[in-house]
Design a protein around this motif. Structure first.
Motif, PDB file in Angstrom:
ATOM      1  N   SER A  86       0.915  -1.136   0.081  1.00 32.84           N
ATOM      2  CA  SER A  86       0.211   0.310   0.066  1.00 32.84           C
ATOM      3  C   SER A  86       0.897   1.249   0.209  1.00 32.84           C
ATOM      4  O   SER A  86       2.006   1.516   0.843  1.00 32.84           O
ATOM      5  CB  SER A  86      -0.951  -0.078   1.103  1.00 32.84           C
ATOM      6  OG  SER A  86      -1.667   1.225   1.434  1.00 32.84           O
ATOM      7  N   LEU A  93     -10.374   4.795  -3.329  1.00 28.55           N
ATOM      8  CA  LEU A  93     -10.513   3.574  -2.717  1.00 28.55           C
ATOM      9  C   LEU A  93      -9.327   2.773  -3.081  1.00 28.55           C
ATOM     10  O   LEU A  93      -8.993   2.295  -4.444  1.00 28.55           O
ATOM     11  CB  LEU A  93     -11.995   2.760  -3.155  1.00 28.55           C
ATOM     12  CG  LEU A  93     -11.971   1.497  -2.820  1.00 28.55           C
ATOM     13  CD1 LEU A  93     -12.361   1.425  -1.188  1.00 28.55           C
ATOM     14  CD2 LEU A  93     -13.116   0.712  -3.449  1.00 28.55           C
ATOM     15  N   SER A  94      -8.672   2.209  -2.172  1.00 27.35           N
ATOM     16  CA  SER A  94      -7.090   1.415  -2.208  1.00 27.35           C
ATOM     17  C   SER A  94      -7.530  -0.068  -2.691  1.00 27.35           C
ATOM     18  O   SER A  94      -8.372  -0.634  -1.807  1.00 27.35           O
ATOM     19  CB  SER A  94      -6.370   1.540  -1.055  1.00 27.35           C
ATOM     20  OG  SER A  94      -5.210   0.675  -1.341  1.00 27.35           O
ATOM     21  N   ASP A 129      -7.103  -3.484  -0.568  1.00 29.24           N
ATOM     22  CA  ASP A 129      -7.344  -3.513   0.912  1.00 29.24           C
ATOM     23  C   ASP A 129      -8.460  -2.649   1.424  1.00 29.24           C
ATOM     24  O   ASP A 129      -9.101  -2.721   2.402  1.00 29.24           O
ATOM     25  CB  ASP A 129      -6.287  -2.976   1.839  1.00 29.24           C
ATOM     26  CG  ASP A 129      -5.815  -1.541   1.422  1.00 29.24           C
ATOM     27  OD1 ASP A 129      -6.546  -1.081   0.687  1.00 29.24           O
ATOM     28  OD2 ASP A 129      -4.487  -1.254   1.439  1.00 29.24           O
ATOM     29  N   GLY A 130      -9.149  -1.832   0.474  1.00 31.03           N
ATOM     30  CA  GLY A 130     -10.323  -1.192   0.667  1.00 31.03           C
ATOM     31  C   GLY A 130     -10.393   0.122   1.662  1.00 31.03           C
ATOM     32  O   GLY A 130     -11.240   0.421   1.856  1.00 31.03           O
ATOM     33  N   LYS A 131      -8.981   0.392   1.684  1.00 32.62           N
ATOM     34  CA  LYS A 131      -8.802   1.924   2.120  1.00 32.62           C
ATOM     35  C   LYS A 131      -9.486   2.908   1.653  1.00 32.62           C
ATOM     36  O   LYS A 131      -9.182   2.988   0.428  1.00 32.62           O
ATOM     37  CB  LYS A 131      -7.468   1.969   2.909  1.00 32.62           C
ATOM     38  CG  LYS A 131      -7.001   0.742   4.033  1.00 32.62           C
ATOM     39  CD  LYS A 131      -5.436   1.201   4.148  1.00 32.62           C
ATOM     40  CE  LYS A 131      -4.773   0.140   5.246  1.00 32.62           C
ATOM     41  NZ  LYS A 131      -3.248   0.261   5.534  1.00 32.62           N
ATOM     42  N   LEU A 152     -13.594  -6.214  -3.367  1.00 29.95           N
ATOM     43  CA  LEU A 152     -13.129  -5.769  -1.830  1.00 29.95           C
ATOM     44  C   LEU A 152     -13.217  -7.305  -0.920  1.00 29.95           C
ATOM     45  O   LEU A 152     -14.112  -8.034  -1.084  1.00 29.95           O
ATOM     46  CB  LEU A 152     -13.815  -4.814  -1.236  1.00 29.95           C
ATOM     47  CG  LEU A 152     -13.554  -3.426  -1.679  1.00 29.95           C
ATOM     48  CD1 LEU A 152     -14.321  -2.353  -1.096  1.00 29.95           C
ATOM     49  CD2 LEU A 152     -12.198  -3.093  -2.130  1.00 29.95           C
ATOM     50  N   THR A 185     -13.462  -8.733   4.906  1.00 30.05           N
ATOM     51  CA  THR A 185     -12.991  -7.909   5.968  1.00 30.05           C
ATOM     52  C   THR A 185     -13.059  -6.210   5.833  1.00 30.05           C
ATOM     53  O   THR A 185     -12.849  -5.347   6.400  1.00 30.05           O
ATOM     54  CB  THR A 185     -11.606  -8.239   6.370  1.00 30.05           C
ATOM     55  OG1 THR A 185     -10.701  -7.829   5.154  1.00 30.05           O
ATOM     56  CG2 THR A 185     -11.580  -9.666   6.961  1.00 30.05           C
ATOM     57  N   ALA A 186     -12.972  -5.946   4.471  1.00 29.73           N
ATOM     58  CA  ALA A 186     -13.053  -4.544   4.145  1.00 29.73           C
ATOM     59  C   ALA A 186     -14.238  -3.769   4.463  1.00 29.73           C
ATOM     60  O   ALA A 186     -15.292  -4.464   4.328  1.00 29.73           O
ATOM     61  CB  ALA A 186     -12.627  -4.146   2.752  1.00 29.73           C
TER      62      ALA A 186
END
Length: 368
Positions: free
Chosen positions: A26, A64-65, A68-70, A343, A346-347
């Motif tokens: 990331s 949106l990364s 990992d969904g960040k 995603l 867990t995201a």
């Protein structure tokens, strides 16, 4: 032991720091590591690292990364419509009609104020889906960003599906892959770029693969062009709907399969050849940006897969420019035909919010 206990984290050997960085795909995590101290920042810049995973630009101007969904918030152009991207550059249309390119990572900007304003009306882009005017600008890598008007040419009466910049030329695909045309960029004595049709590829694929999963009785096909390891690929996206009798075919839509073809330019006319694997690459496809990307365990990107988002509007939303990019998104494995969520479980899936941006892929760089 006393000396070891008193050692500073800044004294961490560059080799060990490199091992840590290799486990931080990331971009945000890499930036945080560099911010620990000057020594870590200097040593981190010396480490050869794979590119960070792509981001998905959302409608509200956040990113949106993947995977990992960040959610990342970065400064961007205020009061401007984001109409597409190319690599790590975003294409903006401002409220006064001015156009520009901006790199949100390096903060570099390129003014495109000489572009014809009427081509970049943010409202008309959704009514007519004329992505050529948008993509034709940002497809040419900065600083060579030019206005590519193809409306003046006598082209076949097919709808333009997509365009891609490949081997120094601009390619456009028409009629669901029935015709591939090359537009050559010519700079005349007046230094204004021009375009001319120089070659056509006909003959839709003669060899079709047997898809792992059966297709619905009725499908809509969306076509994308993407450069892949020195090759030009055409990606066909099959979108089916649950109720074949519905008056609105995209009202209950879902992507069911993809097919990938390579353009063989060595024959006349050219041929499309079926592609059955992508090697160590993945494809990120979208109406406003498509790109191949190296896959691997270090970055969480799956090989032989196509990453897609919802880049089209259902007919019941035809007059609404807001379209949730995660509404109909996923990861398609071209080997087994399985579709998994974009995603992980867990995201935290971001809530759909409107804004002035279109959904598009952007590819971060480590130069921050």
């Amino acid at each position: 032991m006393k000396e070891a206990r008193s050692s500073s984290w800044s004294d961490l050997l560059p080799e060990l720091l490199g091992l840590v960085l290799m486990r931080l795909p990331s971009l945000i995590d890499r930036v945080r590591l560099k911010a620990v101290c000057h020594s870590w920042c200097s040593n981190a810049r010396l480490q050869p690292l794979p590119p960070p995973p792509p981001w998905l630009a959302l409608l509200d101007g956040t990113f949106l990364s993947i995977p990992d969904g960040k959610i990342i918030r970065m400064p961007a152009s205020d009061n401007a419509f984001c109409g597409g991207s190319s690599e790590s550059w975003l294409f903006f249309v401002h409220s006064d009609g001015r156009c520009s390119l901006m790199n949100p990572f390096s903060k570099a900007a390129l003014d495109l104020s000489k572009l014809v304003k009427r081509w970049f009306n943010a409202r008309s882009i959704y009514k007519s889906f004329r992505k050529l005017e948008y993509k034709g600008v940002h497809i040419c890598q900065p600083p060579f960003a030019v206005n590519l008007s193809l409306e003046s040419h006598r082209l076949p009466c097919y709808p333009l599906d997509d365009i891609a910049f490949f081997s120094g030329k601009l390619y456009g695909v028409f009629g669901g892959g029935e015709l591939l045309t090359t537009f050559e960029i010519i700079c005349g004595l007046d230094r204004k770029p021009k375009t001319s049709v120089v070659k056509c590829i006909t003959n839709h694929p003669l060899v079709k693969r047997i898809l792992p999963q059966p297709l619905p009785s009725s499908c809509v096909v969306k076509t994308y062009l993407v450069e892949y390891c020195g090759k030009l690929l055409m990606v066909e996206r099959k979108i089916g709907w649950a109720d074949p009798t519905s008056r609105y075919p995209l009202e209950h839509e879902r992507t069911v399969a993809f097919e990938v073809f390579e353009a063989d330019l060595s024959t006349k006319p050219g041929q499309w050849r079926c592609v059955f694997e992508l090697g160590d690459q993945a494809l990120f496809i979208g109406k406003h940006c498509s790109k191949s990307f190296p896959a691997g365990e270090c970055n969480g990107i799956q090989k032989d897969c196509i990453y897609f988002m919802c880049d089209y509007l259902s007919l019941d939303l035809a007059f609404d420019p807001i379209c949730d990019p995660l509404r109909e998104s996923g990861v398609y494995n071209i080997r087994n035909g399985k579709i998994t969520p974009l995603l992980p479980e867990t995201a935290v899936v971001p809530q759909h919010r409107g804004g002035k941006w279109c959904s598009t892929w952007i590819f971060p760089t480590d130069d921050v």
